[in-house]
Motif scaffolding. Structure first.
Motif, mmCIF file in Angstrom:
data_model
loop_
_atom_site.group_PDB
_atom_site.id
_atom_site.type_symbol
_atom_site.label_atom_id
_atom_site.label_comp_id
_atom_site.label_asym_id
_atom_site.label_seq_id
_atom_site.Cartn_x
_atom_site.Cartn_y
_atom_site.Cartn_z
ATOM 1 N N UNK A 181 2.463 9.652 5.472
ATOM 2 C CA UNK A 181 3.239 9.898 6.683
ATOM 3 C C UNK A 181 4.492 10.705 6.374
ATOM 4 N N UNK A 182 5.218 10.314 5.332
ATOM 5 C CA UNK A 182 6.452 11.026 4.972
ATOM 6 C C UNK A 182 6.142 12.458 4.556
ATOM 7 N N UNK A 183 5.069 12.644 3.789
ATOM 8 C CA UNK A 183 4.701 13.986 3.346
ATOM 9 C C UNK A 183 4.320 14.868 4.532
ATOM 10 N N UNK A 184 3.608 14.292 5.501
ATOM 11 C CA UNK A 184 3.208 15.063 6.687
ATOM 12 C C UNK A 184 4.423 15.499 7.483
ATOM 13 N N UNK A 185 5.394 14.605 7.634
ATOM 14 C CA UNK A 185 6.633 14.959 8.341
ATOM 15 C C UNK A 185 7.358 16.070 7.599
ATOM 16 N N UNK A 186 7.437 15.956 6.279
ATOM 17 C CA UNK A 186 8.148 16.951 5.475
ATOM 18 C C UNK A 186 7.484 18.323 5.583
ATOM 19 N N UNK A 187 6.162 18.343 5.530
ATOM 20 C CA UNK A 187 5.449 19.630 5.594
ATOM 21 C C UNK A 187 5.584 20.288 6.969
ATOM 22 N N UNK A 188 5.766 19.494 8.004
ATOM 23 C CA UNK A 188 5.915 20.041 9.352
ATOM 24 C C UNK A 188 7.327 20.536 9.635
ATOM 25 N N UNK A 189 8.253 20.276 8.720
ATOM 26 C CA UNK A 189 9.656 20.632 8.924
ATOM 27 C C UNK A 189 9.947 22.055 8.453
ATOM 28 N N UNK A 190 10.986 22.639 9.025
ATOM 29 C CA UNK A 190 11.459 23.949 8.586
ATOM 30 C C UNK A 190 12.430 23.835 7.411
ATOM 31 N N UNK A 191 12.850 22.630 7.075
ATOM 32 C CA UNK A 191 13.785 22.418 5.971
ATOM 33 C C UNK A 191 13.020 22.170 4.675
ATOM 34 N N UNK A 192 13.569 22.578 3.525
ATOM 35 C CA UNK A 192 12.933 22.270 2.246
ATOM 36 C C UNK A 192 13.124 20.788 1.909
ATOM 37 N N UNK A 193 12.032 20.044 1.874
ATOM 38 C CA UNK A 193 12.089 18.597 1.683
ATOM 39 C C UNK A 193 11.202 18.174 0.517
ATOM 40 N N UNK A 194 11.657 17.187 -0.226
ATOM 41 C CA UNK A 194 10.922 16.656 -1.366
ATOM 42 C C UNK A 194 10.526 15.213 -1.096
ATOM 43 N N UNK A 195 9.489 14.740 -1.809
ATOM 44 C CA UNK A 195 9.018 13.361 -1.702
ATOM 45 C C UNK A 195 9.207 12.673 -3.044
ATOM 46 N N UNK A 196 9.943 11.548 -3.024
ATOM 47 C CA UNK A 196 10.368 10.881 -4.256
ATOM 48 C C UNK A 196 10.076 9.395 -4.155
ATOM 49 N N UNK A 197 9.580 8.809 -5.228
ATOM 50 C CA UNK A 197 9.322 7.366 -5.295
ATOM 51 C C UNK A 197 10.495 6.710 -5.998
ATOM 52 N N UNK A 198 11.165 5.761 -5.331
ATOM 53 C CA UNK A 198 12.463 5.274 -5.787
ATOM 54 C C UNK A 198 12.413 3.830 -6.285
ATOM 55 N N UNK A 199 13.229 3.540 -7.283
ATOM 56 C CA UNK A 199 13.415 2.182 -7.816
ATOM 57 C C UNK A 199 12.093 1.490 -8.141
ATOM 58 N N UNK A 200 11.288 2.171 -8.923
ATOM 59 C CA UNK A 200 9.995 1.621 -9.320
ATOM 60 C C UNK A 200 10.162 0.750 -10.557
ATOM 61 N N UNK A 201 9.773 -0.503 -10.437
ATOM 62 C CA UNK A 201 9.751 -1.412 -11.582
ATOM 63 C C UNK A 201 8.325 -1.706 -12.031
ATOM 64 N N UNK A 202 7.373 -1.553 -11.119
ATOM 65 C CA UNK A 202 5.970 -1.854 -11.382
ATOM 66 C C UNK A 202 5.274 -0.680 -12.063
ATOM 67 N N UNK A 203 4.686 -0.933 -13.220
ATOM 68 C CA UNK A 203 3.930 0.110 -13.916
ATOM 69 C C UNK A 203 2.739 0.552 -13.087
ATOM 70 N N UNK A 245 0.843 -1.192 0.000
ATOM 71 C CA UNK A 245 0.000 0.000 0.000
ATOM 72 C C UNK A 245 0.880 1.245 0.000
ATOM 73 N N UNK A 246 0.802 2.010 -1.062
ATOM 74 C CA UNK A 246 1.633 3.201 -1.204
ATOM 75 C C UNK A 246 1.133 4.356 -0.348
ATOM 76 N N UNK A 247 -0.173 4.499 -0.218
ATOM 77 C CA UNK A 247 -0.754 5.668 0.438
ATOM 78 C C UNK A 247 -0.277 5.937 1.847
ATOM 79 N N UNK A 248 -0.312 4.952 2.766
ATOM 80 C CA UNK A 248 0.064 5.251 4.161
ATOM 81 C C UNK A 248 1.503 5.743 4.342
ATOM 82 N N UNK A 249 2.532 5.045 3.802
ATOM 83 C CA UNK A 249 3.882 5.581 4.012
ATOM 84 C C UNK A 249 4.097 6.913 3.306
ATOM 85 N N UNK A 250 3.460 7.100 2.143
ATOM 86 C CA UNK A 250 3.602 8.378 1.435
ATOM 87 C C UNK A 250 2.979 9.508 2.230
#
Length: 288
Positions: A67-89, A60-65
């Motif tokens: 959570x990570x996005x919420x942490x990033x938005x709460x931070x004072x640092x500029x943070x990006x969200x990236x999906x890595x090593x995707x083989x599945x279309x 399930x992609x939604x829950x970890x994505x």
């Protein structure tokens, strides 16, 4: 702070002659540690979730994505969200709705022609949905499911494994990728920082392609080699295993001192702190 695009962070770093580090997220503590480390270092970073991490979370992609996005938005640092090593279309097509502004599509296991065809289609999809797309040419190796180095072809120093500059030039032109991960001597899942990179090859690749270069398997690369790699032309520096090494070491140490501990907060707190220190250390190396 709102999420920043990976492409924006990479472009800023490239223009300044620096690197930007991207760190793998597995647990919530990973995401929190990346944010804390970036704040301590005073710079931006990329939180990346791999297909293997999605599989760990039940596919399930939604829950970890989220959570990570919420942490990033709460931070004072500029943070990006990236999906890595995707083989599945299927996973690739789920990325935009899950909030990802960038994706690394990995068709490196395919023969060259198949890699080009699959990656070009992934790029067309990504660009239609406003995503920055990274791909891999050459075989970095060391990922789960790859043959063990002692069996041959995925040794980082084996003939034919490293990225050819002329092939890279043709590949970027044929696929339209926004960044290229290249094989120059590093390997995924290294727990000791002993990798020696081919800096001449990095320079040749930088001159051969117009897009930013990405170094995978950076956990096994010593600080001096990372600095040289950035100076030679690497921009996005991927780190995963180093965080897990810090996490696990801190957990082991706490449980050895207190074998009766059962509250996970007792050992997850030092684990998160150890990862944050690791994140800050890598960022100070590549972003200065």
């Amino acid at each position: 702070m709102p999420l920043v695009g990976t492409g924006e962070l990479v472009a800023r770093a490239r223009a300044a002659g620096h690197g930007v580090a991207a760190f793998n997220v597995i647990t919530l503590e990973h995401a929190e540690a990346i944010a804390a480390g970036a704040e301590a270092a005073g710079t931006g970073a990329v939180l990346q979730i791999s297909e293997n991490a999605v599989r760990f979370h039940g596919g399930r992609l939604g829950p970890p994505a989220a959570a990570a996005a919420a942490v990033a938005r709460a931070s004072d640092a500029p943070l990006a969200l990236h999906l890595d090593h995707v083989e599945s279309t299927e996973l690739l097509r789920a990325a935009p709705d899950a909030g990802f502004g960038s994706v690394m599509f990995d068709a490196s296991k395919l023969p060259y022609a198949g890699n080009v065809e699959a990656t070009a289609e992934a790029v067309r999809f990504g660009h239609r949905h406003g995503m920055w797309v990274e791909a891999e040419l050459g075989r970095v190796g060391g990922k789960p499911g790859d043959p063990a180095p002692e069996r041959g072809t995925l040794d980082a120093h084996a003939p034919g494994v490293r990225t050819d500059p002329d092939e890279a030039r043709a590949y970027v032109a044929a696929t339209g990728v926004d960044a290229l991960a290249v094989a120059v001597g590093s390997s995924h899942a290294m727990t000791e920082r002993t990798a020696v990179l081919d800096h001449d090859l990095i320079g040749e690749l930088r001159r051969a392609v117009p897009v930013p270069l990405v170094l995978h398997g950076s956990s096994g690369v010593p600080d001096g080699e990372l600095r040289r790699a950035v100076a030679s032309g690497m921009v996005k520096i991927n780190v995963g295993t180093a965080l897990n090494t810090a996490f696990t070491g801190a957990v082991r140490a706490l449980l050895e001192r207190d074998p009766s501990a059962v509250d996970p907060r007792r050992y997850l707190t030092p684990a998160r702190e150890a990862m944050a220190e690791t994140v800050a250390s890598f960022l100070r190396v590549v972003s200065r």
